[in-house]
Design a protein around this motif. Structure first.
Motif, mmCIF file in Angstrom:
data_model
loop_
_atom_site.group_PDB
_atom_site.id
_atom_site.type_symbol
_atom_site.label_atom_id
_atom_site.label_comp_id
_atom_site.label_asym_id
_atom_site.label_seq_id
_atom_site.Cartn_x
_atom_site.Cartn_y
_atom_site.Cartn_z
ATOM 1 N N ASN A 267 22.375 51.277 34.456
ATOM 2 C CA ASN A 267 21.888 51.398 33.473
ATOM 3 C C ASN A 267 21.013 50.579 32.934
ATOM 4 N N GLU A 268 20.822 49.346 33.642
ATOM 5 C CA GLU A 268 19.623 48.052 33.474
ATOM 6 C C GLU A 268 18.288 48.176 32.662
ATOM 7 N N ASP A 269 18.199 49.606 32.363
ATOM 8 C CA ASP A 269 16.517 50.034 31.946
ATOM 9 C C ASP A 269 17.218 50.017 29.938
ATOM 10 N N ILE A 270 18.865 50.451 30.199
ATOM 11 C CA ILE A 270 19.100 50.214 28.661
ATOM 12 C C ILE A 270 18.678 48.613 27.584
ATOM 13 N N LEU A 271 19.052 47.703 28.272
ATOM 14 C CA LEU A 271 18.632 46.616 28.180
ATOM 15 C C LEU A 271 16.842 46.366 27.625
ATOM 16 N N LYS A 272 16.133 46.476 27.864
ATOM 17 C CA LYS A 272 14.740 46.284 27.352
ATOM 18 C C LYS A 272 14.399 47.313 25.999
ATOM 19 N N THR A 273 15.625 48.337 25.387
ATOM 20 C CA THR A 273 16.113 48.164 24.287
ATOM 21 C C THR A 273 16.182 47.366 23.152
ATOM 22 N N ILE A 274 17.091 46.060 24.018
ATOM 23 C CA ILE A 274 18.060 45.679 23.043
ATOM 24 C C ILE A 274 17.818 44.481 22.446
ATOM 25 N N LYS A 275 17.623 44.407 20.956
ATOM 26 C CA LYS A 275 16.970 43.427 20.079
ATOM 27 C C LYS A 275 18.136 42.094 19.633
ATOM 28 N N THR A 276 19.078 42.818 19.568
ATOM 29 C CA THR A 276 20.465 41.622 19.054
ATOM 30 C C THR A 276 19.855 40.962 19.423
ATOM 31 N N ASN A 277 21.399 39.708 18.361
ATOM 32 C CA ASN A 277 21.371 38.256 19.008
ATOM 33 C C ASN A 277 23.189 38.593 19.204
ATOM 34 N N GLN B 54 26.797 28.159 21.295
ATOM 35 C CA GLN B 54 27.454 28.492 20.313
ATOM 36 C C GLN B 54 27.876 29.602 19.307
ATOM 37 N N LEU B 55 27.154 30.461 20.304
ATOM 38 C CA LEU B 55 27.346 31.914 19.679
ATOM 39 C C LEU B 55 28.265 32.493 19.209
ATOM 40 N N LYS B 56 28.782 32.891 17.901
ATOM 41 C CA LYS B 56 29.789 33.814 17.122
ATOM 42 C C LYS B 56 29.988 35.477 18.031
ATOM 43 N N ILE B 57 30.943 35.391 18.641
ATOM 44 C CA ILE B 57 31.614 36.931 18.848
ATOM 45 C C ILE B 57 32.183 37.911 17.696
ATOM 46 N N ASN B 58 31.974 37.922 16.984
ATOM 47 C CA ASN B 58 33.049 39.115 16.274
ATOM 48 C C ASN B 58 33.590 40.520 16.109
ATOM 49 N N TYR B 59 32.046 40.819 17.148
ATOM 50 C CA TYR B 59 32.554 42.420 17.760
ATOM 51 C C TYR B 59 32.454 42.891 19.277
ATOM 52 N N GLU C 144 25.175 51.166 21.104
ATOM 53 C CA GLU C 144 25.381 50.498 20.580
ATOM 54 C C GLU C 144 25.753 48.972 19.861
ATOM 55 N N LEU C 145 24.782 48.616 20.406
ATOM 56 C CA LEU C 145 24.783 46.770 20.559
ATOM 57 C C LEU C 145 24.397 46.720 19.733
ATOM 58 N N ASN C 146 23.002 47.171 19.527
ATOM 59 C CA ASN C 146 21.932 47.496 18.360
ATOM 60 C C ASN C 146 22.373 47.051 17.021
ATOM 61 N N ASN C 147 23.301 48.117 16.848
ATOM 62 C CA ASN C 147 24.114 48.308 15.278
ATOM 63 C C ASN C 147 24.774 47.150 14.637
ATOM 64 N N ALA C 148 25.445 46.593 15.677
ATOM 65 C CA ALA C 148 25.834 44.467 15.083
ATOM 66 C C ALA C 148 24.896 43.581 15.522
ATOM 67 N N GLU C 149 25.133 42.047 14.731
ATOM 68 C CA GLU C 149 24.955 41.326 15.551
ATOM 69 C C GLU C 149 25.853 40.774 16.450
ATOM 70 N N ASN C 150 25.859 39.859 16.876
ATOM 71 C CA ASN C 150 27.117 38.638 17.499
ATOM 72 C C ASN C 150 27.800 39.594 17.623
ATOM 73 N N ALA C 151 28.040 40.414 18.644
ATOM 74 C CA ALA C 151 28.622 41.027 19.694
ATOM 75 C C ALA C 151 29.500 40.583 20.854
ATOM 76 N N ILE C 152 29.626 42.026 21.933
ATOM 77 C CA ILE C 152 29.448 41.587 23.146
ATOM 78 C C ILE C 152 29.973 42.428 23.685
ATOM 79 N N SER C 153 29.330 43.058 25.023
ATOM 80 C CA SER C 153 29.405 44.850 26.237
ATOM 81 C C SER C 153 28.597 43.673 27.646
#
Length: 298
Positions: free
Chosen positions: A47-57, A21-26, A32-41
């Motif tokens: 590049n999988e090591d980047i995922l360790k830094t992802i904190k956004t919903n 039910q997560l809403k996707i707005n961006y 740049e994923l940590n710059n906004a909530e409710n995004a998709i990428s």
């Protein structure tokens, strides 16, 4: 705005973990994923090591080979993340142009225009042209006489399709005179052409782009060239007269192909290459002059 559940209903996927039910707005790049909530990428395996830094919903598209999903709140496992991302963009985030013909377009009465066509501002379509259904011709593009364009074709801004090629012969006084170009250009179905590109008419017969050819910005395709199905010609490439490019081939940026040379099927011409000899099927060439690098399947 879309809901993840709507995405899951429209695409093929292997597994989903998270809140449907997560809403996707961006839509954002992975960095740049940590710059906004409710995004998709999406994330490539390399590049999988980047995922360790992802904190956004947010929702991240990954492959089943990705080993860094432990900390993610929402992720979608698919066979090909980039292809799935492309599909999601096309279905949910792309605004299609409303079919219309601009009042400033000039279309000769002898030309035939298909259904659901978009023709932009200041487009010129000369006599005896055929434009297929669901085709887009953007602003300031000129389609010269006798050009045939298929269905579902997209042509960008500031292009010239069907211009006279650079073909000259010396007269008896030794002065160059233009050879009449009485052929045409044929662009088949599902072809995409970028901006500021020139495709010249043939001296005799046709310059042909087969189905699903993709041509980038600032490309020159000369008289009598034939580009095979599903081949790609990228920015600043120069394809000289009477070149034959096979199917599923890749002509890289700033490459040049000498006139009357053949590039085979499933071939790759490297960036900046100058092709002076025929390129065989399933091979990579690069350099100036271009040289064989390896077979594609090696």
């Amino acid at each position: 705005m879309i809901i993840v559940k709507e995405i899951l209903e429209r695409i093929d996927y292997i597994d989903f973990v998270g809140n449907d039910q997560l809403k996707i707005n961006y839509v954002l790049p992975i960095l740049e994923l940590n710059n906004a909530e409710n995004a998709i990428s999406w994330c490539a395996d390399k590049n999988e090591d980047i995922l360790k830094t992802i904190k956004t919903n947010s929702l991240i598209i990954v492959s089943q080979n990705n080993n860094q999903t432990q900390s993610l709140k929402n992720y979608l496992i698919v066979e090909n993340p980039r292809r799935t991302f492309q599909e999601i963009l096309s279905v949910f985030f792309t605004k299609s142009r409303k079919p219309t013909i601009s009042h400033s377009a000039i279309i000769d009465k002898t030309s035939k225009i298909g259904k659901d066509v978009f023709i932009g501002n200041n487009v010129v379509i000369e006599e005896n042209c055929i434009i297929g259904n669901n085709t887009t011709i953007q602003h300031n593009t000129t389609i010269l006489r006798d050009t045939i364009i298929g269905n579902n074709v997209t042509i960008g801004c500031n292009n010239t399709i069907g211009g006279i090629g650079f073909g000259y012969e010396k007269n008896k006084n030794g002065d160059f005179e233009l050879i009449p170009h009485i052929g045409n250009v044929v662009i088949k179905n599902n072809v995409d052409i970028g901006n500021n590109t020139c495709i010249d008419r043939a001296v005799l017969g046709s310059t042909i782009l087969e189905d699903n050819v993709k041509v980038d910005n600032l490309v020159h395709i000369a008289h009598g060239v034939k580009v095979g199905r599903n081949s790609v010609v990228i920015a600043n490439a120069m394809v000289a007269g009477s070149v034959n490019i096979g199917e599923n081939s890749w002509i890289a940026p700033s490459s040049s192909i000498l006139n009357k040379r053949d590039v085979g099927n499933n071939a790759l011409v490297g960036m900046g290459a100058v092709v002076t000899k025929h390129v065989e099927d399933n091979t990579i060439v690069a350099g100036n002059p271009s040289k064989f690098i390896r077979h594609i399947n090696d």
